[in-house]
Scaffold this active site. Sequence first.
Site, short mmCIF file in Angstrom:
data_model
loop_
_atom_site.label_atom_id
_atom_site.label_comp_id
_atom_site.label_asym_id
_atom_site.label_seq_id
_atom_site.Cartn_x
_atom_site.Cartn_y
_atom_site.Cartn_z
N HIS A 139 0.88 -1.18 0.00
CA HIS A 139 0.00 0.00 0.00
C HIS A 139 0.92 1.23 0.00
CE1 HIS A 139 -3.38 2.51 0.61
NE2 HIS A 139 -3.67 2.27 1.88
N HIS A 173 -2.16 -2.06 -9.92
CA HIS A 173 -3.12 -1.52 -8.99
C HIS A 173 -4.37 -2.38 -9.03
CE1 HIS A 173 -5.61 1.38 -6.86
NE2 HIS A 173 -4.48 1.95 -6.51
N ASP A 179 2.88 5.63 -6.76
CA ASP A 179 4.12 5.53 -5.99
C ASP A 179 5.37 5.41 -6.85
OD1 ASP A 179 3.05 5.72 -3.46
OD2 ASP A 179 2.40 3.64 -3.49
N1 CMC Z 1 5.02 -6.65 -10.63
C1 CMC Z 1 4.93 -7.85 -11.23
N2 CMC Z 1 3.80 -8.54 -11.34
C2 CMC Z 1 2.71 -8.03 -10.79
C3 CMC Z 1 2.71 -6.78 -10.13
C4 CMC Z 1 3.94 -6.08 -10.06
N3 CMC Z 1 4.01 -4.89 -9.46
N4 CMC Z 1 1.47 -6.50 -9.68
C5 CMC Z 1 0.73 -7.53 -10.03
N5 CMC Z 1 1.46 -8.46 -10.70
C6 CMC Z 1 0.99 -9.70 -11.33
C7 CMC Z 1 0.73 -10.77 -10.25
O1 CMC Z 1 1.88 -11.56 -10.03
C8 CMC Z 1 -0.39 -11.54 -10.90
O2 CMC Z 1 0.16 -12.37 -11.91
P1 CMC Z 1 -0.47 -13.83 -12.19
O3 CMC Z 1 -1.84 -13.56 -12.70
O4 CMC Z 1 0.45 -14.46 -13.15
O5 CMC Z 1 -0.48 -14.53 -10.85
C9 CMC Z 1 -1.22 -10.46 -11.62
O6 CMC Z 1 -0.28 -9.42 -11.91
C10 CMC Z 1 -2.35 -9.89 -10.78
O7 CMC Z 1 -1.81 -9.50 -9.54
P2 CMC Z 1 -2.62 -9.42 -8.18
O8 CMC Z 1 -1.67 -9.50 -7.03
O9 CMC Z 1 -3.75 -10.40 -8.22
O10 CMC Z 1 -3.23 -7.97 -8.29
P3 CMC Z 1 -3.87 -7.17 -7.12
O11 CMC Z 1 -4.89 -6.31 -7.72
O12 CMC Z 1 -4.28 -8.07 -6.02
O13 CMC Z 1 -2.64 -6.32 -6.57
C11 CMC Z 1 -1.13 -4.58 -6.06
C12 CMC Z 1 -2.50 -4.95 -6.65
C13 CMC Z 1 -1.01 -3.06 -5.99
C14 CMC Z 1 -1.06 -5.12 -4.62
C15 CMC Z 1 -0.04 -5.21 -6.92
O14 CMC Z 1 -0.13 -4.75 -8.24
C16 CMC Z 1 1.38 -4.95 -6.37
O15 CMC Z 1 1.83 -5.68 -5.49
N6 CMC Z 1 2.06 -3.87 -6.87
C17 CMC Z 1 3.35 -3.52 -6.33
C18 CMC Z 1 3.17 -2.74 -5.05
C19 CMC Z 1 2.69 -1.34 -5.31
O16 CMC Z 1 3.21 -0.63 -6.17
N7 CMC Z 1 1.71 -0.90 -4.50
C20 CMC Z 1 1.20 0.46 -4.55
C21 CMC Z 1 -0.21 0.52 -5.01
S1 CMC Z 1 -0.71 2.19 -5.40
C22 CMC Z 1 -0.72 2.99 -3.89
C23 CMC Z 1 -1.93 2.66 -3.13
O17 CMC Z 1 -3.02 3.07 -3.50
O18 CMC Z 1 -1.77 1.97 -2.11
#
Ligand code: CMC
Length: 431
Positions: A268, A307, A363
């Site tokens: 987050h 995201h 971010d």
């Molecule tokens: N790098 C590589 N792969 C990713 C990333 C990433 N940053 N984010 C998602 N994926 C992949 C993930 O491995 C999955 O792949 P597969 O379908 O093969 O298993 C797919 O994309 C979907 O990911 P998810 O975890 O199901 O997506 P989510 O919606 O649950 O997660 C997130 C959203 C923000 C937690 C995630 O994208 C992430 O961990 N990003 C990096 C951390 C980050 O930058 N966070 C700040 C968010 S913006 C500030 C805020 O509002 O908090």
Amino acid sequence: MASDTLTIIDNRTGRKYEVPVHGGAIYAVDLRQIRVSEEDGGLVSFDPGYMNTAPCQSKITFIDGDLGILRYRGYPIEQLAEKASYLETAYLILRGELPTKTQLADWSHHITHHSILHENVKKFIDGFHHDAHPMGMLVSTVGALSTFYTEAKSIFDAESRDKQTYRLVAKMPTIAAFAYRHSIGMPYAYPDNDLSYTGNFLNMLFKMTELKYRPHPVLEKALDVLFILHADHEQNISTSVMRGVGSAHSDPYCSVAAAAAALYGPLHGGANEQVLRMLNEIGSKDKVPAFIEKVKTGEGRLMGFGHRVYKNYDPRAKIIKKVAYDVFDLKGRNPLLDIALELERIALEDDYFIKRKLYPNVDFYSGLIYQSMGLPIDMFSVLFAIARTIGWIAHWEEMLLDPEQKMKIARPRQIYKGAEKRDYVPIEARK
Ligand code: CMC
């Protein structure tokens, strides 16, 4: 048959149910009537990570993740970032309308005049170890404010809520700046009422021996824009925590402390800190392709990318990129920028990221700006928390005033998968 209903046929029993659809949603409790036997508690929706659950109705922030749209109270984020100040935006988020001149002056006056901390609060900060993470200091200190303002418990008293709102919005920057000064062994710099919200924050962070600190207008504006971009983001995890803790009728200081604790996490608000660590670890532009390959094989994530809601370029990231160049023009180009640009270029052309709709989020560039302003990496999520405080408060108040929510404690259900009933085994008899 009414068209705004959903017909469900339970193939386990052959029974048919009709449940009303309200504005694109069904009430989850309407599923409870669907049961296979008298003993059955009824159907629940299973939604780990709240992928498709709306726990509330809200009028504060609108996001269209596919189109990359973000609006506070109907106003596009791009217009607010360009034309409004942070305090004006904070008022809008809380009260629902842009303030008139008088309202803004009154609001700014209240915020300005609540920024000083009780001297005893300083002692908490003094007690932290020199290398304590400032987010830990912020979380505990804002929670401790609950012991100073005991009337904050009167959460249904509008006047008390206003007072705690002024205090929280005003004191978060002071706590944050004191935490920073503590970590570098500098004396605390007190608030200066002549300065703007962000100008004063810069003063409390960076004032040295000069009689009057004068914030650079470019940095003051950049921070103001960053604060506007972080002010609210509907039902993210920290806001959901604020609503969740608030639903137990805890006081707003404890609720904000809990929300800030959620924000601290690297998935987050802690992501901006992780972005900088990642860029440092990559080290140079030529190492970017190898790093991307590692991410694609599941070894870590590209921090600052992806995201839950945006499946398009995060509109905040676009604005931040512009702000970054204003700050770099003044402070010199952040050497990590080239690595970030290269990561973005390669990722946006790569199938792995395209297929999963992973774009830079808020971010990705914010940390580079903060670093160029002279802030250490540890402080990044603290800055996010200052800006987001108004969003948390607005959602908390919206919840308390919503007849549908105010008397309902957040209490999700579970699908129990543990052991069946069994008898206690004395310790001597256990294997
Ligand atoms: N790098 C590589 N792969 C990713 C990333 C990433 N940053 N984010 C998602 N994926 C992949 C993930 O491995 C999955 O792949 P597969 O379908 O093969 O298993 C797919 O994309 C979907 O990911 P998810 O975890 O199901 O997506 P989510 O919606 O649950 O997660 C997130 C959203 C923000 C937690 C995630 O994208 C992430 O961990 N990003 C990096 C951390 C980050 O930058 N966070 C700040 C968010 S913006 C500030 C805020 O509002 O908090």
